[in-house]
Design a protein around this motif. Structure first.
Motif, PDB file in Angstrom:
ATOM      1  N   ALA A  75      17.308  10.500 -27.115  1.00 30.33           N
ATOM      2  CA  ALA A  75      16.061  10.891 -27.781  1.00 30.33           C
ATOM      3  C   ALA A  75      14.966  10.996 -26.724  1.00 30.33           C
ATOM      4  O   ALA A  75      14.153  10.081 -26.550  1.00 30.33           O
ATOM      5  CB  ALA A  75      15.695   9.882 -28.860  1.00 30.33           C
ATOM      6  N   LEU A  76      14.938  12.114 -26.016  1.00 32.46           N
ATOM      7  CA  LEU A  76      14.006  12.261 -24.895  1.00 32.46           C
ATOM      8  C   LEU A  76      12.572  12.532 -25.341  1.00 32.46           C
ATOM      9  O   LEU A  76      11.651  12.458 -24.524  1.00 32.46           O
ATOM     10  CB  LEU A  76      14.474  13.385 -23.965  1.00 32.46           C
ATOM     11  N   PHE A  77      12.371  12.847 -26.608  1.00 35.12           N
ATOM     12  CA  PHE A  77      11.018  13.087 -27.113  1.00 35.12           C
ATOM     13  C   PHE A  77      10.100  11.924 -26.784  1.00 35.12           C
ATOM     14  O   PHE A  77       8.918  12.114 -26.470  1.00 35.12           O
ATOM     15  CB  PHE A  77      11.072  13.313 -28.627  1.00 35.12           C
ATOM     16  N   TRP A  78      10.619  10.712 -26.831  1.00 33.46           N
ATOM     17  CA  TRP A  78       9.801   9.517 -26.637  1.00 33.46           C
ATOM     18  C   TRP A  78       9.425   9.295 -25.177  1.00 33.46           C
ATOM     19  O   TRP A  78       8.569   8.458 -24.882  1.00 33.46           O
ATOM     20  CB  TRP A  78      10.521   8.289 -27.189  1.00 33.46           C
ATOM     21  N   GLU A  79      10.008  10.061 -24.270  1.00 32.19           N
ATOM     22  CA  GLU A  79       9.759   9.858 -22.844  1.00 32.19           C
ATOM     23  C   GLU A  79       8.786  10.882 -22.250  1.00 32.19           C
ATOM     24  O   GLU A  79       8.450  10.780 -21.066  1.00 32.19           O
ATOM     25  CB  GLU A  79      11.081   9.895 -22.076  1.00 32.19           C
ATOM     26  N   PHE A  80       8.341  11.861 -23.049  1.00 30.87           N
ATOM     27  CA  PHE A  80       7.498  12.924 -22.519  1.00 30.87           C
ATOM     28  C   PHE A  80       6.284  13.134 -23.423  1.00 30.87           C
ATOM     29  O   PHE A  80       6.414  13.606 -24.549  1.00 30.87           O
ATOM     30  CB  PHE A  80       8.298  14.226 -22.408  1.00 30.87           C
ATOM     31  N   LYS A  81       5.130  12.790 -22.907  1.00 30.38           N
ATOM     32  CA  LYS A  81       3.902  12.902 -23.691  1.00 30.38           C
ATOM     33  C   LYS A  81       3.601  14.355 -24.055  1.00 30.38           C
ATOM     34  O   LYS A  81       3.050  14.626 -25.132  1.00 30.38           O
ATOM     35  CB  LYS A  81       2.710  12.305 -22.943  1.00 30.38           C
ATOM     36  N   ASP A  82       3.946  15.291 -23.170  1.00 25.31           N
ATOM     37  CA  ASP A  82       3.646  16.688 -23.491  1.00 25.31           C
ATOM     38  C   ASP A  82       4.437  17.159 -24.708  1.00 25.31           C
ATOM     39  O   ASP A  82       3.940  17.967 -25.503  1.00 25.31           O
ATOM     40  CB  ASP A  82       3.888  17.599 -22.287  1.00 25.31           C
ATOM     41  N   ASP A 110      13.396   5.448 -32.037  1.00 26.95           N
ATOM     42  CA  ASP A 110      12.658   5.053 -30.831  1.00 26.95           C
ATOM     43  C   ASP A 110      13.232   3.737 -30.315  1.00 26.95           C
ATOM     44  O   ASP A 110      13.052   2.704 -30.952  1.00 26.95           O
ATOM     45  CB  ASP A 110      11.170   4.907 -31.177  1.00 26.95           C
ATOM     46  N   PRO A 111      13.903   3.755 -29.175  1.00 25.96           N
ATOM     47  CA  PRO A 111      14.541   2.522 -28.675  1.00 25.96           C
ATOM     48  C   PRO A 111      13.558   1.386 -28.423  1.00 25.96           C
ATOM     49  O   PRO A 111      13.932   0.215 -28.507  1.00 25.96           O
ATOM     50  CB  PRO A 111      15.204   2.975 -27.373  1.00 25.96           C
ATOM     51  N   GLY A 144      -6.486  15.673 -47.781  1.00 25.97           N
ATOM     52  CA  GLY A 144      -5.960  15.569 -49.139  1.00 25.97           C
ATOM     53  C   GLY A 144      -4.484  15.256 -49.248  1.00 25.97           C
ATOM     54  O   GLY A 144      -4.049  14.639 -50.221  1.00 25.97           O
ATOM     55  N   HIS A 145      -3.682  15.688 -48.274  1.00 25.97           N
ATOM     56  CA  HIS A 145      -2.240  15.579 -48.452  1.00 25.97           C
ATOM     57  C   HIS A 145      -1.688  14.233 -47.992  1.00 25.97           C
ATOM     58  O   HIS A 145      -2.108  13.669 -46.975  1.00 25.97           O
ATOM     59  CB  HIS A 145      -1.522  16.716 -47.703  1.00 25.97           C
ATOM     60  N   VAL A 146      -0.711  13.756 -48.754  1.00 20.96           N
ATOM     61  CA  VAL A 146       0.003  12.523 -48.442  1.00 20.96           C
ATOM     62  C   VAL A 146       0.931  12.754 -47.252  1.00 20.96           C
ATOM     63  O   VAL A 146       1.501  13.843 -47.091  1.00 20.96           O
ATOM     64  CB  VAL A 146       0.838  12.077 -49.665  1.00 20.96           C
ATOM     65  N   LEU A 147       1.106  11.729 -46.421  1.00  8.70           N
ATOM     66  CA  LEU A 147       2.138  11.737 -45.393  1.00  8.70           C
ATOM     67  C   LEU A 147       3.262  10.809 -45.832  1.00  8.70           C
ATOM     68  O   LEU A 147       3.020   9.713 -46.349  1.00  8.70           O
ATOM     69  CB  LEU A 147       1.598  11.279 -44.042  1.00  8.70           C
ATOM     70  N   PHE A 148       4.496  11.237 -45.622  1.00  8.70           N
ATOM     71  CA  PHE A 148       5.679  10.446 -45.920  1.00  8.70           C
ATOM     72  C   PHE A 148       6.281  10.022 -44.581  1.00  8.70           C
ATOM     73  O   PHE A 148       6.829  10.858 -43.858  1.00  8.70           O
ATOM     74  CB  PHE A 148       6.683  11.256 -46.733  1.00  8.70           C
ATOM     75  N   LEU A 149       6.172   8.748 -44.246  1.00 12.64           N
ATOM     76  CA  LEU A 149       6.530   8.249 -42.919  1.00 12.64           C
ATOM     77  C   LEU A 149       7.873   7.521 -42.945  1.00 12.64           C
ATOM     78  O   LEU A 149       8.013   6.465 -43.574  1.00 12.64           O
ATOM     79  CB  LEU A 149       5.436   7.316 -42.393  1.00 12.64           C
ATOM     80  N   ASP A 150       8.858   8.077 -42.241  1.00 15.96           N
ATOM     81  CA  ASP A 150      10.175   7.456 -42.146  1.00 15.96           C
ATOM     82  C   ASP A 150      10.131   6.197 -41.285  1.00 15.96           C
ATOM     83  O   ASP A 150       9.406   6.138 -40.275  1.00 15.96           O
ATOM     84  CB  ASP A 150      11.170   8.420 -41.492  1.00 15.96           C
ATOM     85  N   GLY A 151      10.955   5.216 -41.636  1.00 19.39           N
ATOM     86  CA  GLY A 151      11.139   4.061 -40.782  1.00 19.39           C
ATOM     87  C   GLY A 151      11.869   4.425 -39.504  1.00 19.39           C
ATOM     88  O   GLY A 151      12.442   5.521 -39.375  1.00 19.39           O
ATOM     89  N   ASN A 152      11.854   3.518 -38.543  1.00 17.11           N
ATOM     90  CA  ASN A 152      12.554   3.744 -37.282  1.00 17.11           C
ATOM     91  C   ASN A 152      14.068   3.596 -37.481  1.00 17.11           C
ATOM     92  O   ASN A 152      14.532   3.180 -38.546  1.00 17.11           O
ATOM     93  CB  ASN A 152      12.057   2.744 -36.226  1.00 17.11           C
TER      94      ASN A 152
END
Length: 474
Positions: A157-164, A197-198, A220-228
């Motif tokens: 999951a490299l998304f967590w390693e790159f701020k851009d 996210d490790p 106005g819109h709700v966010l649905f937030l998944d657990g880790n």
């Protein structure tokens, strides 16, 4: 005559989702997985969507490639599908989205209008039947998790390693929020499907950023937030964000082949289901916030499997028990899955359709090789190959490290399968899958795509009647 649009967006009030009059709303529906985010077990290809598409482009050429996938996207979800789902009493459809419909990695600063055109059609089609929609970002550049459904092409999951990459997805959500601001048929946004996210802190930071950015332009819109850890772990969650629902995924291993005992409704099995659910929703109950079960559902046997009717009856009973748990807590839910090739779907492409006739040899081979993680039950043909590899790892890696790699729940065997079978083997097999489409005419490609039209699908009546009965209860 189309129903009138709700006068206000749904919102969070205490432990409830409520409408413009403050009346509690329980969202009950399904996900259109396999459509605007394709997945291997849903439509029969191996590995990751982007790799499959690259192989298809190589075989078909640009004109035929564009034609086939445009037709596939058109036929997979039509007004007939929305009417059918509404007829069951469902009221909300979750739309899993591949970020590549909006973003080009080689031109990341430009958001493609075609993505909005694609999703708008589904939202409007659902609205015409009185169905809410939840927009679910199912894939992320670099991969928000280690699974094939993040369409990263890798096992990290490299998304967590790159701020851009993180910045890019916040910016995309801002544009989506601007676009759907004031659309009261959109129940809300599911900013990230199944994060993994490790470190258990990067997700919290990104959720904080994306919630603030979205609600600045669209309060106005709700966010649905998944657990880790694939929407199952809230241990790292420290705060409740405004106008947010918290989401679990509640799959039961008793509903999958090769993963344990069948469900027969013993008190111990019912207690195990309740215990697994309570562990996942502990954070929400302690903080007094709404719960959404964004995914759940068994895998069903087909007519080629031994005792398939008995197996499916057990899995319908399992599903019914899960629904009774959700009913008691009055939570919203979205079953996985609406449409596929006879695996989990409420409907599935018929065995005599052009697509299923063409791809049956490949789908059978893929099942024989056990390339897909989802529902894999290894045959003797496979076990003698992979078990010595797993044993080799266990013998050579010190015991304190053998299951250290995140997600630890996969254990070493899960990580080996992820790299060797679901990534490497499956990537190479994409070219074999694509070869079945070689030299097909536009007319033939149209017929293949049309295999996923509702009128060419088989309805899984046992499943649909259970959902209809639950949706009809107030």
């Amino acid at each position: 005559m189309a129903p009138s649009a709700p006068k206000a967006c749904l919102r969070v009030s205490g432990t409830n989702i409520v409408d413009g009059d403050g009346k509690p709303v329980i969202l009950k529906g399904c996900a259109t997985g396999g459509h605007t985010n394709m997945e291997n077990f849903i439509t029969g290809y191996p590995g990751h969507e982007s790799e499959m598409r690259a192989a298809m482009l190589e075989v078909l050429g640009r004109e035929k490639y564009d034609f086939f996938f445009d037709k596939f996207l058109e036929y997979f979800f039509t007004p007939s599908d929305a009417k059918f789902l509404a007829s069951l009493g469902l009221n909300c459809i979750r739309i899993p989205i591949n970020h590549r419909h909006f973003l080009d990695s080689l031109n990341p600063s430009v958001i493609k209008p075609s993505g909005f055109k694609l999703i708008d059609r589904i939202v409007e089609t659902c609205a015409a039947e009185g169905l809410f929609t939840i927009l679910d970002m199912h894939t992320f550049p670099g991969g928000q998790n280690q699974g094939w459904h993040s369409d990263s092409g890798i096992h990290k999951a490299l998304f967590w390693e790159f701020k851009d990459l993180q910045d890019r997805m916040v910016e995309l959500w801002v544009e989506i929020a601007k676009h759907y601001k004031g659309n009261t048929w959109v129940a809300g946004y599911n900013p990230m499907n199944e994060p993994a996210d490790p470190d258990h802190v990067n997700l919290q930071a990104w959720y904080g950023r994306v919630e603030k950015a979205i609600h600045e332009v669209d309060p106005g819109h709700v966010l649905f937030l998944d657990g880790n850890t694939y929407a199952m772990d809230f241990s790292g969650f420290k705060e409740v964000l405004p106008n947010c629902v918290y989401a679990i995924h509640d799959y039961a291993t008793m509903g999958f082949p090769g993963t344990g005992e069948p469900y027969v409704g013993t008190p111990e099995q019912k207690e195990a289901l309740q215990r697994a659910y309570e562990r996942k929703v502990q954070f929400m109950k302690e903080r007094g916030v709404p719960i959404w079960n964004g995914e759940f559902g068994p895998v069903y046997a087909n007519k080629e499997d031994d005792d398939y009717e008995k197996t499916n009856e057990q899995r319908y009973n399992l599903l019914g028990q899960q629904l009774s748990i959700y009913k008691k807590d009055k939570i919203s839910w979205s079953i996985w899955l609406y449409k596929d090739i006879d695996f989990q779907g409420m409907v599935y492409a018929g065995p005599d359709t052009p697509y299923m006739r063409l791809l049956k040899p490949f789908v059978d081979k893929k099942k024989f090789l056990g390339l897909d993680k989802w529902g894999r039950a290894d045959s003797l043909h496979i076990k003698h190959i992979y078990e010595p590899i797993i044993q080799h790892f266990k013998e050579e890696i010190p015991a304190q490290f053998v299951n250290k790699r995140y997600p630890q729940q996969w254990k070493i065997e899960g990580h080996i399968h992820r790299v060797l079978r679901e990534t490497l083997f499956s990537e190479i097999m994409c070219w074999e899958y694509a070869s079945y489409f070689e030299n097909k005419s536009l007319e033939e490609l149209d017929e293949l795509a049309a295999s996923f039209k509702l009128e060419n699908c088989v309805k899984r009546d046992g499943l649909n009647e259970i959902l209809r009965a639950d949706a009809g209860e107030k």
